[in-house]
Write an enzyme that holds these catalytic residues in place. Sequence first.
Site, short mmCIF file in Angstrom:
data_model
loop_
_atom_site.label_atom_id
_atom_site.label_comp_id
_atom_site.label_asym_id
_atom_site.label_seq_id
_atom_site.Cartn_x
_atom_site.Cartn_y
_atom_site.Cartn_z
N GLY A 251 2.53 -0.27 4.69
CA GLY A 251 2.85 -0.85 6.00
C GLY A 251 3.15 0.21 7.03
N ASP A 252 3.75 1.31 6.59
CA ASP A 252 4.06 2.41 7.52
C ASP A 252 2.78 3.12 7.95
OD1 ASP A 252 6.70 1.73 6.84
OD2 ASP A 252 6.66 3.14 5.16
#
Length: 319
Positions: A251-252
């Site tokens: 997600g980062d």
Amino acid sequence: MILTVTPNPSLDRTYEIPSLGRGGVLRATGDRVDPGGKGVNVSRAVAAAGIRTTAVLPLGGAPGALLAELLGAQGVDVTAVSIAGQTRSNISLAEPDGTLTKINAPGPELAPEESALLLETVRTHDGSPAWIACCGSLPRGLRPEWYAELVTRAHEAGARIALDTSGPALLAALPNRPDVIKPNVHELATAVGRPLATLGDVVDAARELRALGAGAVLASLGADGQLLISAEGDRYGTAPAAEIRSNVGAGDASLAGFLIAGGAGPEALASALAHGAAAVRLPGSAMPTPADLRPDAVRVTRDLPLDLPLTEPAAVRSV
């Protein structure tokens, strides 16, 4: 230049194991140590793309020194705020089928003067960042309103804000109008206080958060792709990743891809999808380089399949 702020960074040690069994001796087939924390990972992915980035971090003790050293080796500039406590260390156990078991330490408690210094460091940073990405959980000692104050100070400095947090900290920051927020589907369900079973449910929830102050909502749906709800138009996209090694930091990496591509519109969503899909094919929390991306596999559409059932319906979680 993209500035990141991670109030509760970590050292992340990942062990690859054949299977997880309680009470036995587990023999790892591989291991690695990476700088950790959501904003830290965003900076690592931005640096891997050849773009300048600075990570603002509260760091303490030997783990903090090692974290800064590892980031420097990856091309990330570090602006450290010294704290009395020790930077936390986390453990991840990765199985061959992609199952990941994480043990996250609580991290140090920040004193009021350390909290104030962290805010002031962001406000007075002289790099003129195009974006400031504020990411992750808040450590002990920081009130839920801390991110809200950071959003205000960053806007006063002329920067756009990407916020990736959850629970009370997310809700407290919305009235201060972050430019984009990046919840996953479970965090989105918790924010609106109801389960989400279809893509239409996610769209409705994202629009509610926009009504509360978010400029745009970039929602991660796991295997079901990503959704972008914004004033420029709504988009839905997918990027299949057949071989999954680890979803730590995916997600980062996705948020980094979104910001690298300008932080708005279908091109940014496509970049987010490509970076997220590339990250899950890598070990531990390794961040993708441009060579790892498969942009031809990305699909983005304005036609939202609202009846699409989520592979893993999102329930409301206590925070």
